[in-house]
Design an enzyme around this catalytic site. Structure first.
Site, PDB file in Angstrom:
ATOM      1  N   LYS A  11      58.883 -72.790  11.374  1.00 40.76           N
ATOM      2  CA  LYS A  11      58.454 -74.131  12.038  1.00 40.76           C
ATOM      3  C   LYS A  11      57.903 -73.861  13.313  1.00 40.76           C
ATOM      4  CE  LYS A  11      61.776 -76.631   8.870  1.00 40.76           C
ATOM      5  NZ  LYS A  11      62.848 -77.423   8.808  1.00 40.76           N
ATOM      6  N   TYR A  51      56.601 -82.787   2.009  1.00 36.19           N
ATOM      7  CA  TYR A  51      58.005 -83.143   2.320  1.00 36.19           C
ATOM      8  C   TYR A  51      58.012 -84.605   1.717  1.00 36.19           C
ATOM      9  CZ  TYR A  51      59.534 -79.673   5.641  1.00 36.19           C
ATOM     10  OH  TYR A  51      59.921 -78.561   6.294  1.00 36.19           O
ATOM     11  N   ASN A 114      64.536 -77.213  13.523  1.00 36.47           N
ATOM     12  CA  ASN A 114      65.555 -76.280  13.032  1.00 36.47           C
ATOM     13  C   ASN A 114      65.156 -74.880  12.821  1.00 36.47           C
ATOM     14  OD1 ASN A 114      64.542 -77.153  10.927  1.00 36.47           O
ATOM     15  ND2 ASN A 114      66.579 -77.904   9.797  1.00 36.47           N
ATOM     16  N   HIS A 117      62.291 -73.176   7.253  1.00 40.41           N
ATOM     17  CA  HIS A 117      62.632 -73.901   6.148  1.00 40.41           C
ATOM     18  C   HIS A 117      62.932 -72.811   5.181  1.00 40.41           C
ATOM     19  CE1 HIS A 117      61.681 -76.371   2.412  1.00 40.41           C
ATOM     20  NE2 HIS A 117      61.287 -75.217   1.851  1.00 40.41           N
ATOM     21  N   GLU A 128      56.631 -74.656  -3.857  1.00 43.85           N
ATOM     22  CA  GLU A 128      56.027 -74.471  -2.271  1.00 43.85           C
ATOM     23  C   GLU A 128      55.448 -73.229  -2.255  1.00 43.85           C
ATOM     24  OE1 GLU A 128      60.269 -76.950  -1.160  1.00 43.85           O
ATOM     25  OE2 GLU A 128      60.125 -74.880  -0.633  1.00 43.85           O
TER      26      GLU A 128
HETATM   27  N1  UDP Z   1      65.550 -83.414   9.116  1.00 33.84           N
HETATM   28  C1  UDP Z   1      65.599 -84.347   9.802  1.00 33.84           C
HETATM   29  N2  UDP Z   1      66.773 -85.124  10.073  1.00 33.84           N
HETATM   30  C2  UDP Z   1      67.771 -85.055   9.389  1.00 33.84           C
HETATM   31  C3  UDP Z   1      67.681 -84.172   8.266  1.00 33.84           C
HETATM   32  C4  UDP Z   1      66.548 -83.552   8.081  1.00 33.84           C
HETATM   33  O1  UDP Z   1      64.775 -84.419  11.026  1.00 33.84           O
HETATM   34  O2  UDP Z   1      68.552 -86.005   9.418  1.00 33.84           O
HETATM   35  C5  UDP Z   1      64.496 -82.561   8.854  1.00 33.84           C
HETATM   36  C6  UDP Z   1      64.746 -80.945   9.074  1.00 33.84           C
HETATM   37  O3  UDP Z   1      63.655 -80.537   9.915  1.00 33.84           O
HETATM   38  C7  UDP Z   1      65.041 -80.488   7.881  1.00 33.84           C
HETATM   39  C8  UDP Z   1      64.080 -81.118   6.999  1.00 33.84           C
HETATM   40  O4  UDP Z   1      63.991 -82.666   7.644  1.00 33.84           O
HETATM   41  O5  UDP Z   1      64.974 -79.077   8.145  1.00 33.84           O
HETATM   42  C9  UDP Z   1      64.412 -81.341   5.510  1.00 33.84           C
HETATM   43  O6  UDP Z   1      65.541 -81.772   5.327  1.00 33.84           O
HETATM   44  P1  UDP Z   1      66.578 -81.188   4.337  1.00 33.84           P
HETATM   45  O7  UDP Z   1      67.898 -82.306   4.133  1.00 33.84           O
HETATM   46  O8  UDP Z   1      65.859 -80.649   3.052  1.00 33.84           O
HETATM   47  O9  UDP Z   1      67.210 -79.987   5.162  1.00 33.84           O
HETATM   48  P2  UDP Z   1      67.060 -78.338   5.058  1.00 33.84           P
HETATM   49  O10 UDP Z   1      66.649 -78.198   3.219  1.00 33.84           O
HETATM   50  O11 UDP Z   1      65.823 -77.968   5.404  1.00 33.84           O
HETATM   51  O12 UDP Z   1      68.195 -77.664   5.294  1.00 33.84           O
HETATM   52 MG    MG Z   2      65.589 -79.064   1.762  1.00 35.72          MG
END
Ligand code: UDP
Ligand code: MG
Length: 139
Positions: A11, A51, A114, A117, A128
């Site tokens: 990212k 997303y 974070n 992905h 994806e």
């Molecule tokens: N995200 C965020 N706040 C939250 C949860 C998710 O900004 O409370 C963002 C974060 O960058 C995350 C992405 O949205 O990686 C997708 O969320 P997901 O729950 O799918 O998490 P991941 O699968 O990436 O661990």
């Molecule tokens: Mg996810």
């Protein structure tokens, strides 16, 4: 796409912080082979579509803004048990909860920014991967 593949993005914060090499090294050291890779920047339309599943969540706008804020590295990775093993390698969404030694524990700034992905299922890995790569870009 078979169940031995997953999809990842490094990212914008990873690129900003100079961590492309460190993170790719962790990925290959963990036994993942790179099947496709590109350095690119998501348009707003692409980030919104990628997303889409989070469209109703309060962080969606911020997430789209962040994911379009700079270049990313997109890649398709191959390894036995790729989806699950890659989720283990990256750690929990929130780096404060990510296990020690995971990519997010080492390199993520926050729950939003974070670092990486990782696809959450074989089905999404395929969707994806196809979102970012043509069949001719896969080796
Ligand atoms: N995200 C965020 N706040 C939250 C949860 C998710 O900004 O409370 C963002 C974060 O960058 C995350 C992405 O949205 O990686 C997708 O969320 P997901 O729950 O799918 O998490 P991941 O699968 O990436 O661990
Ligand atoms: Mg996810």
């Amino acid at each position: 796409m078979a169940t031995n593949r997953t999809f990842t993005m490094l990212k914008p914060d990873s690129i900003e912080n100079g961590n492309i090499g460190n993170i790719l090294n962790m990925i290959t050291e963990a036994g993942f082979a790179i099947k496709a890779m590109k350095y690119t920047q998501l348009s707003e339309e692409q980030a919104k579509a990628f997303y889409e599943v989070h469209a109703e969540r309060p962080f969606y706008g911020e997430l789209v803004e962040y994911m379009t804020s700079g270049p990313i590295v997109a890649a398709i990775l191959e390894k036995e048990n790729a989806v699950s093993d890659f989720r283990t390698l990256i750690g929990a969404t929130d780096p404060a909860e990510a296990a020690e030694g995971t990519i997010r524990a080492k390199y993520a700034e926050s729950k939003g920014r974070n670092a990486v992905h990782g696809s959450d299922s074989d089905e999404n890995a395929q969707i994806e991967g196809e979102f970012h790569f043509a069949a001719t870009e896969l080796f």
